[in-house]
Each structure stands twice: as structure tokens, then as C-alpha cells.
Design a protein around this motif. Structure first.
Motif, mmCIF file in Angstrom:
data_model
loop_
_atom_site.group_PDB
_atom_site.id
_atom_site.type_symbol
_atom_site.label_atom_id
_atom_site.label_comp_id
_atom_site.label_asym_id
_atom_site.label_seq_id
_atom_site.Cartn_x
_atom_site.Cartn_y
_atom_site.Cartn_z
ATOM 1 N N MET A 157 18.983 28.338 18.949
ATOM 2 C CA MET A 157 17.777 28.069 18.165
ATOM 3 C C MET A 157 16.622 27.829 19.114
ATOM 4 S SD MET A 157 16.661 25.137 15.393
ATOM 5 C CE MET A 157 16.597 23.841 16.623
ATOM 6 N N CYS A 158 15.512 28.521 18.904
ATOM 7 C CA CYS A 158 14.331 28.377 19.743
ATOM 8 C C CYS A 158 13.494 27.194 19.267
ATOM 9 C CB CYS A 158 13.515 29.666 19.709
ATOM 10 S SG CYS A 158 11.995 29.591 20.685
ATOM 11 N N LEU A 159 13.322 26.219 20.140
ATOM 12 C CA LEU A 159 12.373 25.138 19.888
ATOM 13 C C LEU A 159 10.994 25.520 20.398
ATOM 14 C CD1 LEU A 159 14.483 21.983 20.870
ATOM 15 C CD2 LEU A 159 13.854 22.707 18.565
ATOM 16 N N ARG A 160 10.952 26.072 21.633
ATOM 17 C CA ARG A 160 9.690 26.494 22.226
ATOM 18 C C ARG A 160 9.907 27.748 23.063
ATOM 19 N NH1 ARG A 160 9.502 21.221 21.538
ATOM 20 N NH2 ARG A 160 10.903 20.748 23.276
ATOM 21 N N LYS A 161 8.933 28.651 23.014
ATOM 22 C CA LYS A 161 8.981 29.893 23.776
ATOM 23 C C LYS A 161 8.408 29.692 25.183
ATOM 24 C CE LYS A 161 7.614 33.739 22.026
ATOM 25 N NZ LYS A 161 6.835 34.814 21.352
ATOM 26 N N ALA A 162 8.749 30.623 26.061
ATOM 27 C CA ALA A 162 8.133 30.665 27.379
ATOM 28 C C ALA A 162 6.678 31.127 27.264
ATOM 29 C CB ALA A 162 8.913 31.615 28.280
ATOM 30 N N LYS A 163 5.935 30.940 28.324
ATOM 31 C CA LYS A 163 4.557 31.447 28.376
ATOM 32 C C LYS A 163 4.555 32.962 28.234
ATOM 33 C CE LYS A 163 0.371 31.219 31.212
ATOM 34 N NZ LYS A 163 -0.204 30.701 32.494
ATOM 35 N N SER A 164 5.515 33.617 28.887
ATOM 36 C CA SER A 164 5.704 35.060 28.729
ATOM 37 C C SER A 164 7.140 35.397 29.097
ATOM 38 C CB SER A 164 4.731 35.852 29.612
ATOM 39 O OG SER A 164 4.992 35.599 30.979
ATOM 40 N N GLY A 165 7.669 36.452 28.490
ATOM 41 C CA GLY A 165 9.030 36.891 28.804
ATOM 42 C C GLY A 165 10.073 36.056 28.084
ATOM 43 N N TRP A 293 5.746 27.531 30.949
ATOM 44 C CA TRP A 293 4.553 26.685 30.942
ATOM 45 C C TRP A 293 4.712 25.589 31.991
ATOM 46 C CZ3 TRP A 293 0.615 28.335 27.994
ATOM 47 C CH2 TRP A 293 0.912 29.166 26.919
ATOM 48 N N PRO A 294 3.619 25.149 32.619
ATOM 49 C CA PRO A 294 3.756 24.078 33.622
ATOM 50 C C PRO A 294 4.056 22.716 32.996
ATOM 51 C CG PRO A 294 1.445 24.700 33.355
ATOM 52 C CD PRO A 294 2.267 25.693 32.569
ATOM 53 N N GLU A 295 3.583 22.487 31.748
ATOM 54 C CA GLU A 295 3.804 21.182 31.130
ATOM 55 C C GLU A 295 5.253 21.056 30.660
ATOM 56 O OE1 GLU A 295 -0.374 22.709 30.215
ATOM 57 O OE2 GLU A 295 1.675 23.470 30.000
ATOM 58 N N ARG A 296 5.863 19.923 30.952
ATOM 59 C CA ARG A 296 7.260 19.714 30.604
ATOM 60 C C ARG A 296 7.506 19.866 29.107
ATOM 61 N NH1 ARG A 296 12.086 17.161 32.112
ATOM 62 N NH2 ARG A 296 13.001 15.830 30.517
ATOM 63 N N ASN A 297 6.604 19.345 28.279
ATOM 64 C CA ASN A 297 6.841 19.375 26.834
ATOM 65 C C ASN A 297 6.519 20.725 26.192
ATOM 66 O OD1 ASN A 297 4.064 19.285 26.991
ATOM 67 N ND2 ASN A 297 3.800 17.614 25.523
ATOM 68 N N GLU A 334 21.667 15.233 25.956
ATOM 69 C CA GLU A 334 20.616 14.284 25.573
ATOM 70 C C GLU A 334 19.280 14.614 26.237
ATOM 71 O OE1 GLU A 334 20.921 12.176 23.305
ATOM 72 O OE2 GLU A 334 23.048 11.695 23.092
ATOM 73 N N LEU A 335 19.120 15.851 26.703
ATOM 74 C CA LEU A 335 17.892 16.255 27.375
ATOM 75 C C LEU A 335 16.722 16.197 26.395
ATOM 76 C CD1 LEU A 335 16.913 17.366 30.121
ATOM 77 C CD2 LEU A 335 17.234 19.661 29.184
ATOM 78 N N LYS A 336 15.628 15.526 26.793
ATOM 79 C CA LYS A 336 14.443 15.376 25.925
ATOM 80 C C LYS A 336 13.243 16.002 26.620
ATOM 81 C CE LYS A 336 16.519 12.713 22.844
ATOM 82 N NZ LYS A 336 16.786 13.168 21.463
ATOM 83 N N LEU A 337 12.636 16.974 25.962
ATOM 84 C CA LEU A 337 11.452 17.632 26.522
ATOM 85 C C LEU A 337 10.234 17.522 25.610
ATOM 86 C CD1 LEU A 337 12.949 20.962 27.936
ATOM 87 C CD2 LEU A 337 12.590 18.807 29.137
ATOM 88 N N ASP A 338 10.389 16.955 24.420
ATOM 89 C CA ASP A 338 9.281 16.949 23.462
ATOM 90 C C ASP A 338 8.357 15.764 23.624
ATOM 91 O OD1 ASP A 338 11.283 15.244 22.573
ATOM 92 O OD2 ASP A 338 10.925 15.649 20.448
ATOM 93 N N ALA A 339 8.684 14.839 24.509
ATOM 94 C CA ALA A 339 7.827 13.658 24.682
ATOM 95 C C ALA A 339 6.641 13.978 25.578
ATOM 96 C CB ALA A 339 8.648 12.517 25.272
#
Length: 339
Positions: A157-165, A293-297, A334-339
Motif C-alpha cells: 500500500m502506497c502511503l507516499r510517492k517518491a519525488k520521481s520514479g 524527497w529530502p524531507e523525512r515525512n 514501528e517505523l514512523k515517517l509521518d511526524a
């Protein structure tokens, strides 16, 4: 050995699956409302996602359509896309619980690593592909070759896409098997012979650092595929692993070339909220390289499930007990990237 064409009804070429509507379940507003009701019900029943069962996530209407998806995964084209979940409405935890609930309608979760993760993360975790103990879900940026995972079904399931590719692609391993049987039976026979696979540090404590199994296995008239070429190649770092032959590498090269042939594959750009499910025994999956993307979230982030489907009632022994020691724990990443 005499090799033969298997399950021809499950073969497809690019022209057969050109209409994405045939393999995409588009969620309607009423489907989303049903999922949100199930989400609320599941949260009222359990504090831990891992305790949520199919019964805790009731889908009185959508459930029947998911059963059709499960049948098609095993007896049909072997892959499906579920699209239309408005993932931007939810926290990562709630989106993951919706995904988990849908997964429970397709099968029972299997552990994905020695940590016992039943729900995993596919995102850049700072690991390098040059590290012989790295796992694909931990490596960012680079393209992945076509491969299978260690379960009946794999879901992303995709939560967030890459900047490209980072485009997802699947190839019909069953059609490739049958084409090899028809045109290069000599190489097909080699792929029925056991090949060594590196455990990449995930073996049982004190156990052998590699395992052996064929790329192709026939069982009960069905084809079962296990193909992870980087793990086959990295097995050679172990002195006691069987040495790969030139003929085996010739067969691997041909499988890789056929997977890359657009007649055998289909590409799909997963949008946030999209869920892809694949039959690991009939379909290999891969991804293109990506810029993040450079930003972690904002980093590319997918959730992963390995599932055992009740629709498949008989498996070869090694496809049942391949990683039994991983099941000693029952955890989630338990990896969290949305914060």
C-alpha cells in the motif's frame, strides 16, 4: 526431467491486460464509507493492529468483491490493484489499519523477517544494496530486479510517492515458464533443479546461512515459483553453498530478459492509497529507480503484507515451512515517517 506447460489459463501477455479496468478494483464512496465504519469498529475492538481479525473488520458488501480478487490472484492473472482510498484523510496508523483489514479478507499474515514483522515498511532505511545482509524493503533509490517474496501473496500500500520514479511493475512468471518449456526446455529443466539462496543473516541461530530450492516447482498440477536472483548470487559468499553453473546463469539471464520484455509485464504508478496484491507463485514484481524527497515525512513509503490465502489448499513443503523460525515472534514494524 520432462517439463510441461502448466496452468495456461493463467498466462497473459501485455495485450491481454492492456485495459487496467479489468484488474483494478475502484473504491466507490460507499466502499470508502464501509471501510471507515470497519476502521471505527476495529479500533473499538482492539488496541493493537495485530489483534484485528477479519471478523473485527466487517465488510458486508466489499468483502464479496475482495473474495473475487483473491480467486483471480490464484486462478487468474495473478495481480490486482485496489484504488480510491482517500489516504490523505487518515494518519499513517489509521491508513495501515485499513490496509491490514483489507488484507485480512485476502489471507492470514506471514512473518516477513527474523523480527516477526507481519506488517512491514518499504522505504529508505539507510541500507545499501552492497550490504549482503540488507533486505529489499530497506534500500532506497535504486531499481529492484524482478523477484518473488516468501509467501502466497504480497501486498503493498502506497502511503507516499517518491519525488520521481519508483514505478511498480509485475511480470507473468507463469507465461515465462511456459514459453521456456515451449522454446528452451533445456533451460527450463535447469530451473527445476535446486538453487542456493542466501538467508542474508536471517537464518535461525546456528543454522545454515543459505537454503536451496528450485526456481520452478510443479505441485498438484500448479506452478510454484521462487526467484530472487540477488539472493541466489549472494549465496556464493558462503563457501559451503553449491556453486552456480554457467548454464544456470544462462537460464537466469533469459528469465531476466523475458521479465524486462514489455510483452510479459505491466507497469503501474502507485498513487497514495493504492494497494497492489500479487500472487508470488505466478507473478514477479520489481520497481524502477527513484529520486526521493529530502524531507523525512515526504519520503516514499509503502506498507507491506505477506499473506497465506485459503484459496490455495495445497503447497509444496518448502513453500509452507520456508521461514518457520521467523514465526516465533509476532510483531509489526514501528517505523514512523509521518511526524
Amino acid at each position: 526431467m520432462a517439463v510441461r506447460v502448466l496452468e495456461p489459463a493463467c498466462e497473459w501477455r501485455a495485450g491481454d491486460i492492456a485495459d487496467a479496468g479489468r484488474w483494478t478494483l475502484r473504491l466507490s464512496p460507499s466502499d470508502v464509507a464501509e471501510l471507515e465504519a470497519a476502521l471505527a469498529h476495529a479500533k473499538s475492538r482492539a488496541d493493537d493492529l495485530l489483534d484485528v481479525t477479519k471478523d473485527d473488520f466487517p465488510l458486508p458488501t466489499l468483502g464479496a468483491r475482495l473474495a473475487e480478487v483473491e480467486t483471480d490472484l490464484i486462478d487468474g492473472r495473478g495481480f490486482a490493484l485496489i484504488r480510491g482510498l482517500p489516504v490523505e484523510r487518515y494518519s499513517d496508523d489509521d491508513a495501515s489499519l485499513v490496509y491490514w483489514g483489507i488484507g485480512m479478507h485476502l489471507g492470514e499474515p506471514w512473518p516477513q523477517n527474523r523480527h516477526g514483522h507481519l506488517l512491514g515498511d518499504v522505504t529508505d532505511q539507510g541500507k545499501s544494496g552492497a550490504d549482503p545482509t540488507s533486505r529489499g524493503n530497506e534500500i532506497g533509490g535504486v531499481a529492484f530486479p524482478y523477484h518473488s517474496d516468501g509467501s502466497d501473496l504480497v501486498g503493498l500500500m502506497c502511503l507516499r510517492k517518491a519525488k520521481s520514479g519508483g514505478i511498480s511493475t509485475v511480470a507473468n512468471a507463469l507465461a515465462i515458464h511456459n514459453e521456456l518449456v515451449r522454446t528452451r526446455p533445456d533451460l527450463a529443466e535447469i530451473l527445476y533443479e535446486p538453487q542456493p539462496y542466501d538467508y542474508r543473516g536471517e537464518e535461525q541461530k546456528g543454522g545454515q546461512a543459505f537454503y536451496s530450492m528450485p526456481v520452478f516447482t510443479e505441485h498438484g498440477g500448479r506452478l510454484f515459483v521462487r526467484y530472487i536472483r540477488p539472493y541466489i548470487e549472494s549465496s556464493q559468499r558462503h563457501a559451503d553453498a553449491p556453486r552456480l553453473t554457467a548454464r544456470a546463469r544462462e537460464a537466469f539471464d533469459l528469465v531476466d530478459a523475458m521479465c524486462a520484455d514489455r510483452d510479459f509485464n505491466v507497469y503501474m504508478d502507485l498513487e497514495p492509497g493504492d494497494m497492489q496484491f500479487v500472487n508470488n507463485y505466478h507473478v514477479l514484481h520489481a520497481r524502477t529507480a527513484y529520486e526521493d524527497w529530502p524531507e523525512r515525512n515526504r519520503k516514499r513509503h509503502l506498507k507491506r503484507l505477506w499473506l497465506e490465502t485459503a484459496h490455495l489448499t495445497d503447497r509444496p513443503e518448502k513453500f509452507r515451512n520456508f521461514s518457520g523460525h521467523w514465526a516465533q515472534k509476532r510483531t509489526k514494524s514501528e517505523l514512523k515517517l509521518d511526524a
